[in-house]
Every structure is written in structure tokens, then in C-alpha cells.
Design an enzyme around this catalytic site. Structure first.
Site, PDB file in Angstrom:
ATOM      1  N   GLU A 106       0.812  -1.222   0.000  1.00 53.95           N
ATOM      2  CA  GLU A 106       0.000   0.000   0.000  1.00 53.95           C
ATOM      3  C   GLU A 106       0.844   1.271   0.000  1.00 53.95           C
ATOM      4  O   GLU A 106       0.655   2.150   0.826  1.00 53.95           O
ATOM      5  CB  GLU A 106      -0.932   0.005   1.226  1.00 53.95           C
ATOM      6  CG  GLU A 106      -1.960  -1.114   1.197  1.00 53.95           C
ATOM      7  CD  GLU A 106      -2.957  -0.987   2.345  1.00 53.95           C
ATOM      8  OE1 GLU A 106      -4.160  -1.049   2.075  1.00 53.95           O
ATOM      9  OE2 GLU A 106      -2.536  -0.838   3.500  1.00 53.95           O
ATOM     10  N   VAL A 107       1.770   1.331  -0.920  1.00 55.36           N
ATOM     11  CA  VAL A 107       2.647   2.496  -0.968  1.00 55.36           C
ATOM     12  C   VAL A 107       2.060   3.536  -1.921  1.00 55.36           C
ATOM     13  O   VAL A 107       2.002   3.328  -3.131  1.00 55.36           O
ATOM     14  CB  VAL A 107       4.069   2.090  -1.412  1.00 55.36           C
ATOM     15  CG1 VAL A 107       4.970   3.314  -1.435  1.00 55.36           C
ATOM     16  CG2 VAL A 107       4.623   1.019  -0.477  1.00 55.36           C
TER      17      VAL A 107
END
EC number: 3.2.1.52
Lengths: 527, 527
Positions: free
Chosen positions: A321-322
Site C-alpha cells: 500500500e505504498v
């Protein structure tokens, strides 16, 4: 007093149900998870109050007394729920358990031999059960299995053991059987973590994945960078490095490895509370600043400290989830990207691979969440284990690419998804669509995840159990012995959840969704 | 991984909250319940890892080692949450606690003196805290208060104690401070009951009201009438009489009395599973057959057995929610009523008064639910304590009639009412509208009730706590020191709930209704 509902109906139900079933002799082998091989006889024995441990024929010296401690705990557990004060006079008494461990080594390495053979003879004088195992960790599993053979006899007020002679030959299907806890969204006091470890042992889970830190808080003191724990929620909601050592040792003495995680470069906003230069800027705090050498120095410091505490072969580096937008909206970082000829995804890859190298330099192999594989799988270090979470179908791609995989697809194995039922946990097969035996070996196992957004000390145990136990059987028991239809195991799992309750673990009813209160009065085994 | 919600907002919140408050020196006296009198200084002491117990000047010999055990437990509790491994070199060290108990007696009688004085001097060598108490049970409360003065010092890795010198003089406002558990709607394993007792001690509650039996199940083995426990849910969901003795002794060693209840003549359908003649008929099973001498023989047998186990001055005989229609629809009983010139309410009164006489013959005073008072208060034995539950306004009528009363009005003090908030628990005043000091003395205290329709081992602790603690302060602390506005105690109660969590008690967040999961990530003290 509470309203007297359904009087007649319930009184009749009581009359019908009466005095029956649970923990009584019956047809069912009430073991969870089901062992690889079980045979039994028809004789009832009684387990001596002062059950003896002997170690004749053992090559293991138990210098740290971890076997003696495990045995003592097992005896305490089987004597926990009722006062044992009957007479053994004239009864066939099981006097002790002989534990023969072949390996002198008790380092809890990944993939250590966890197999065991447990036999309980029906005759002999003195009568001893026998455990044979390659390692002390296999013997631990045998002790747990033995404890589940025992019941309290209400007529005699002693511990009984039905259906001797027993021969149980057992080993796990997968070497990695994990449970994730999250101490960043809510702090979990050390005694709570220890009680989670205690409960894992009952269903033979063997990896506690400790998601220590996230954007909300940084609760662990890091000697190399002491201001990191300024990101803790409060003065008291912290772990010292000695607490971490204590937790690791506590777990290892029970055959459980602790997998530490720092989730980078996203999920790391709390790092900058103590060291603001880790943030792209004060108003745009995640992901960690990719352009700053200090970022990697801090990661190096953390992993250096970790390597003295967390002795497991793997460290988890997150990578999920960058959202890289802070990198492009922060002029300094944007310039750096241009200067180095990188776009955002290049920089994400650059960060993850650089962190991997640091971990490897400290002797670790790496676990990363699946986005790293999905985005640049061919660039990952070959020592990477890919941790699936987004959904099904990933594991087969990972092993096709020759990498190892741990399965945690959220639709089935996320404990914080309260609508995920125990049946779904039970039926989730890590080897789905993987038929090549060499590729099957690359699936190390699986893990159920207790994310902490809505979990603290008040609700963790009943959100974990009994659903985690359903997954535990999937991960332990040979595939051919697993139920094809969960209705075949409902009663046995209900029995196990009641056993957890008797041991003080707040396992929830099976009926309904996760962490459901019992819907109406009734027997534990029917809820 | 869980969705990364509210990143920026939360990261900023972390930055603002940072490293603060909880368990740190601050302005607030973090004791729960608040003692009668507290004074303190400004010096910080450090509590020796091997804190010593001395008993100079004590008239109490501790033959059963209950004081030594309580002290050992207290030391374990203050060292539970973190590894204590710092150096004490050069620090002002509190070496021990001297406990001087005046009375040699340790029988836990109702109304026993629970007062204590706790002083922690700021200087001296060796430095000892001092506890003075009339009885060992007062000393137990002092030890609990002492434990709440301690905190873990993260800089030094030792136990600290702020604000010496302390002088705390304390005693309870009411002698009866109860918590009801219900093992009939769901069986509660013995270890679960013991953990409830452990948690009661932390807020100085002193009566465990054990609602053992109800229409749904009869889990206790009764030696005089062994078939009664045929009404248990299952073979294993039972207590032996030795389990009951074990529970009573466990509680007494912690200063907690156990009040046993059999609820007659209603709420007793399960009795007839083993003895069907106790039912009016197989299809109309409640109330117990008033016309049958055997009914009263069984009650006599139960209370005879109880008198050997439950040593508390009182026994609870229930008497609530009696629907007498089975008596008039069963021809045999209807004839008996006619023959004895009784209508249904006469028979209800006849039953309750006859049961009272049996209890008195076994040396008990009686507690009955308020319907008995509401229907025939003037006929109740003068040894009756009326247990209010239906709502407010009853206690004043009971004490006007010269009877004693325990307050449990369901709108405020029923823990199974999840919509009853901690604020409501805190503000519920047992002496409402009672101004005459002689009548005030007839209010023995109050009790919070954890009815079990939707409660089992999986959700009992978080449904009890922290709301029961709010009531506990109402029952302990002098009325003039109680908050007029609950916002004045929110932070202190939140701190206490986090302390319970640190001790392994699954106390729920304060926010929202009973047993609410935390609504979002954050610090324990802010939920």
C-alpha cells in the site's frame, strides 16, 4: 433479573439434552488439529495427579529446562478446570510420560522437525505414555495432543483418559503456521501478547508475526535510534527492547517463532515523530523519504538491533500500500527522482530492494507483502518470501516465478474481517491450483491476520478464536484427512472452542460471524 | 493489510499526542476507586525488585499464608507488564512493606472491618511502606492501592513510585459491593470464575453473587440430591461440590465472599430433569410444585449442602418473576390450593416464606428479589434483605419498612444491558431519597449484575469491565468525594481500564455502549 423468555421450550430442551456428550466417552476423536495418524483401543485409564516426566533414552539434556517447564504447564492445564481429589485406589493409573527426544539441539530454526509419535499403552506397571520426537519442539506438540486426550471424570473426581491404547503419529503439513498481531493500531500489553502465544500452542500454530509499527504508532524502543519510540501513543504504551527479548524467549520456549515486521516505505508515518527528516515533509509524512540516506541508516539501525533480538530466519519488511504521491509533491524528493532518472514506481522498487539488501546484510531472509511481487517480482532478491494478502490466485504466480510464498488472502484469512466465517477459514487451501510438487514446496504455509484497527486487549482473543484454529487444522493436518465439508468438523471444533474456554481463552461461539456473543442460553458445544 | 485510512490526520495526531501522559508523573491521583483521604509529596522512589514483606507489630499470624500470598501476587502484578532489569544503584529504593494487622482473626465475616492506612515515607534507611489495618482484609485493599501507586519507569527499567511521602486513610462506604455472575444461561469454566474474582479485587468489590441455577441448566452437583445436576447442559458443564469449595476458598483468600443463589419457586425448570416430580407436570415445569413436600425436602437438602460450602452469612433464595399459572392449570396442584384455601398469590407467599424458614434453619439470613417485598413485604422474615432490581424507588420503601436492601436497579446496574453506559453506572446512587441515617444503614450496598443469556467465557470480562468499576467507586468512596459530573473522572477511569488491560483483564473501551470494540486506532487512555 433478566426476563424469563421461552421458559417451556427451553426447559424441554434441557430435558432432551440432559446430561450428555461433551468430554464424555463417545465415538469422536476430539483432537484439534487432527493428527496425521491415530489408532486407539477401548480401555479407560486414569492420569496420576502427580504425573511424572521421565526421559529415558533421550538424547536431549534439557539444559534450559524448557521440556520440564512444558510438561509442568501441560499437567497444570489438564488439572485446571476441576478440583482433582478423588481416590485412585484400584484404578488403572497412568503414572507418567516418558519423553525421548533424539536431537540434543533446541534452537528453534525455521523448518525444524516438529514430528512426534505418542503412544499410550493400555497395560503395564508402572504405566507410562511414551513420546518420541526428533526435537523437543515435536515433543511439545505431543504434550499438547496428550493433554487433549484427558478429561475430568465427574464420578471419580480424577483425570481420565479414554480409549487406550493410543498410537498417534503426527507431523505438520506446512512449516509456517502463523498468526499476525498488530501493536501499532492499538498497543497490546506484554501479558496479553503472552496469552496469545499460550493460546497459539493449543492449536499448534508456530509463528507469531509481530506487526510492531505502523503509521499510527511506534511502540518499540530501538536502542540505535531512541527517538523512534517518541511515536508511541503514550509514555506507557511502549515495549522496551528487553520486553521484546522476553516475548521472543517466551515464545521460543513454547515452540513459537516471532517474526518481526517493519513496514516500509509506507505505513511508517509514526517514525518521523522522533526524526522528522524521515518524512517527506511535515504535512506529507508517508512514504519514508526515499531521497534521504538517513532513512536507510535508520532502517539499518533497526535491523541491526532486531538481529540481536529476533532470531527467526526471516524479517518482514512490509512494502504494501505504498502511495508515492508525497514523493512527487515534495520538491526536494521530486528533484532527487529527476536527478536519478527514476519515476515513482522506480523509486518504490529502489526503496524495497535497498531495504532488502540491508536485511540480508544482517543475516535475514526477507518477507515482503505481495505488492512488491506484483510490481517488480523479477527484481526481488531470491531470498524473498512473498506474503499474499490481496486475494486468491497470487500464490500460484509466486511459485511459478520460483519464489516462496505465505498465504493470507484477506477474503478468507483476515480475522479483522468479522464476516469471514470459521468455515471460510477452514476451507481456504494454500495449494489451490498448485500441482507441481516442487512448486508446492515453495508454499511455506499460511497465516491468519489480526489487524488492530478495532482490536485491543479487550477483544483480541475472541476475535482470533476459534477461527484461527480452523486455519490451524488446514495448515497442520494432511490434506487427505481434512474435511471436504465443514459440517463434518463442526462438533469437533465446537468441542475445541469449549476446551479453549476451559483453559481461560475467550474463544467465541462458532455460530454466526467473528466475535459473536452467544445468541441464546445453551451449552457451549452448541453455540 | 488493512486499508490505510486517514493517514495524514492520524500521523498528525500521533505527532501531537506524542510521548505523554499515561502512567507518567502528572497532576492526577490515579487510584480507582478513590480513597477516603489522600495526601502526597513530591519525591520519586523506586520499588525494589525483591520487595520485602515484614509484619512487625502485627497481631495477625497469617497461619494460612493468605497475607503472604496476597503480597506475592501484588509484587507479581506490578512487575507483570515489563521486564524489570535496570540498576537500582544510587536510587532511593523502597525496600519493603510492613503490614501490621491488629486482629488475629481471618474469618471473612459480612461487615468485617476493611479499613486501612497506607503510608509511604519519602526518606529512611531501609525505606519501608507501612500498612496498618484492623483485619487482613483491610490490608489486602491497602496492597491493591499500593500497587496502583507503582508504574514502570522506561528510562531506568525499574518500578517507580511517584509523589512520596503518601498518606492514605481509607475505608468502604458500603459493606456489600457485589457482582453477579450467572452460570445457568451459560456455563462458566472454573478458571473463568477465578479470573473474574481476580479482577474484582482490583476495584475492591467484595461479594461474588453466584446465580448458580436457573430454568436452563443446573450445573452444580448437590450431594444430597445427585440427580439435580442431570439438568446440566452436558457431562462436562458442571461443577463438583469440591469445585464450589475451591471457588469459595479462592475468593475468601482475596477478601471476596461468595453469595450462593437458588432461585425459587420460578427460574427452576432445570431441577425437574433429574427429579420430574418437582415439576407441576412434564409440559408445565415452573414454578416448582408448591403442593409437594418433596419440593421442600430438596430445598432443604440443597441448603444443607450449601451450609457446608458457602460460609457467607447470606443465601439468596430468588423469588422473582413467578408465573403461577402452572399451579392452577395442573389439576393436582389446583386441588391442593382449594384444599388449603389458597389462591395463587397466597401460594407464592407460602412457598417463599417456607423456603426462608428452611434457610434460617441452616443458619443463613436471606436475600430475596424485590417481588417478594412488593407482594408481601410485611410477611417476610425480618432477617430478609430485599434485592432491588426492577427500577429506582424501591430501596426507600424497603428501608421505610425496616428491612435491609441491596440495590441493583436494572436500568443502571445491569451489565447485560449494553446500552447502560459507565456514566450511568457511576451516577447510580443507592441512597437516593433516603435521608434518615438509621434507614441509610439498612442499605447494605449494591451489586452490578452480569446476567448470562448472551454471556459466556468469550465475552464476560469485557462486558463487566470497566462499567462495574464505575459502580465500584460509587460503593467504595465517600459520597462527598464522588464526582458530581462524570467528566471529572473519565481520564482516571480510562487509566484504570488500561491498568486492567495491562493486568490481562479484557476491559473494554469507555467510549460508547457496553463491550464496544475500539472505534478507531489510538491510545488506550483515549478510547
Amino acid at each position: 433479573m433478566a426476563p424469563a423468555l421461552m421458559r417451556l421450550a427451553l426447559a424441554l430442551a434441557v430435558a432432551v439434552v440432559g446430561c450428555c456428550a461433551a468430554r464424555q466417552p463417545g465415538g469422536r476423536v476430539d483432537l484439534w488439529p487432527m493428527p496425521a495418524s491415530v489408532s486407539r483401543g477401548a480401555r479407560t485409564l486414569y492420569v496420576a495427579r502427580d504425573l511424572k516426566l521421565s526421559t529415558a533414552g533421550s538424547g536431549y539434556k534439557d539444559g534450559k529446562a524448557i521440556l520440564a517447564d512444558a510438561f509442568r504447564r501441560m499437567v497444570a492445564v489438564i488439572q485446571l478446570d476441576h478440583a482433582i481429589n478423588g481416590s485412585y485406589h484400584g484404578l488403572p493409573v497412568l503414572a507418567g510420560v516418558n519423553v525421548a527426544v533424539r536431537s540434543p539441539d533446541d534452537e528453534l530454526k525455521f523448518g525444524v522437525d516438529e514430528s512426534y509419535k505418542l503412544t499410550v499403552p493400555a497395560t503395564g506397571s508402572p504405566l507410562y505414555a511414551r513420546i518420541e520426537a526428533q526435537t523437543v519442539f515435536g515433543a511439545f506438540h505431543a504434550l499438547e495432543t496428550f493433554s487433549q486426550l484427558c478429561y475430568f471424570d465427574f464420578v471419580l473426581s480424577v483425570t481420565g483418559l479414554h480409549w487406550a491404547p493410543w498410537t498417534i503419529v503426527d507431523k505438520p503439513r506446512f512449516p509456517y503456521r502463523g498468526l499476525l498481531i498488530d501493536t501499532a493500531r492499538h498497543y497490546l500489553p506484554v501479558p496479553v501478547i503472552k496469552s496469545v502465544i499460550d493460546s497459539m500452542v493449543y492449536s499448534k500454530l508456530n509463528v507469531l508475526h509481530w506487526h510492531i509499527v505502523d503509521e499510527q504508532s511506534f511502540p518499540l524502543e530501538i536502542p540505535s535510534y531512541p527517538k523512534l519510540s517518541n511515536g508511541a501513543y503514550s509514555y506507557s504504551e511502549k515495549y522496551t527492547i528487553n520486553d521484546a527479548i522476553d516475548i521472543v524467549q517466551y515464545a521460543e520456549k513454547r515452540g513459537v517463532n516471532v517474526l518481526a515486521e517493519i513496514d516500509v516505505p509506507g505505513h511508517a508515518g509514526s517514525w518521523g515523530v522522533g526524526y522528522p527528516s524521515l518524512w517527506p515533509s511535515a504535512t506529507c509524512q508517508q512514504p519514508l523519504d526515499v531521497s534521504n540516506d538517513f532513512t536507510f541508516k535508520v532502517i539499518d539501525g533497526i535491523l541491526s538491533d532486531f538481529s540481536k533480538v529476533f532470531k527467526f530466519k526471516f524479517v518482514h519488511l512490509g512494502g504494501d500500500e505504498v502511495d508515492t504521491s508525497c514523493w512527487t509533491t515534495t520538491p526536494r524528493i521530486k528533484s532527487w527522482l529527476v536527478q536519478h532518472g527514476m519515476n515513482e514506481s522506480d523509486a518504490y522498487r529502489y526503496f524495497v530492494l535497498k531495504a532488502q539488501k540491508i536485511a540480508i546484510s544482517h543475516g535475514y531472509e526477507i518477507i515482503n507483502w505481495e505488492e512488491t511481487f506484483n510490481n517488480f517480482g523479477d527484481k526481488l532478491d531470491r531470498k524473498t518470501v512473498v506474503h499474499n494478502w490481496l486475494g486468491g490466485g497470487v500464490a500460484e504466480k509466486v511459485v511459478s516465478a520460483g519464489l516462496r510464498c505465505i498465504v493470507s488472502n484477506q477474503d478468507k484469512w483476515y480475522l479483522d474481517h468479522l464476516d469471514a466465517t470459521w468455515e471460510g477459514f477452514y476451507m481456504n487451501e494454500p495449494l489451490t491450483n498448485i500441482y507441481n510438487p516442487e512448486q508446492q514446496k515453495l508454499i511455506l504455509g499460511g497465516e491468519v491476520c489480526m489487524w488492530g484497527e478495532h482490536i485491543d486487549a479487550s477483544d483480541i482473543q475472541q476475535t482470533i478464536w476459534p477461527r484461527a484454529a480452523a486455519a490451524a487444522e488446514r495448515l497442520w493436518t494432511p490434506v487427505e484427512k481434512l474435511a471436504k465439508d465443514t459440517t463434518a468438523v463442526t462438533a469437533r471444533l465446537a468441542h475445541f472452542r469449549c476446551l479453549l474456554n476451559e483453559r481461560g481463552v475467550a474463544a467465541a461461539p462458532l455460530a454466526g460471524y467473528g466475535r459473536t456473543a452467544p445468541s441464546e442460553p445453551g451449552s457451549c458445544v452448541r453455540q
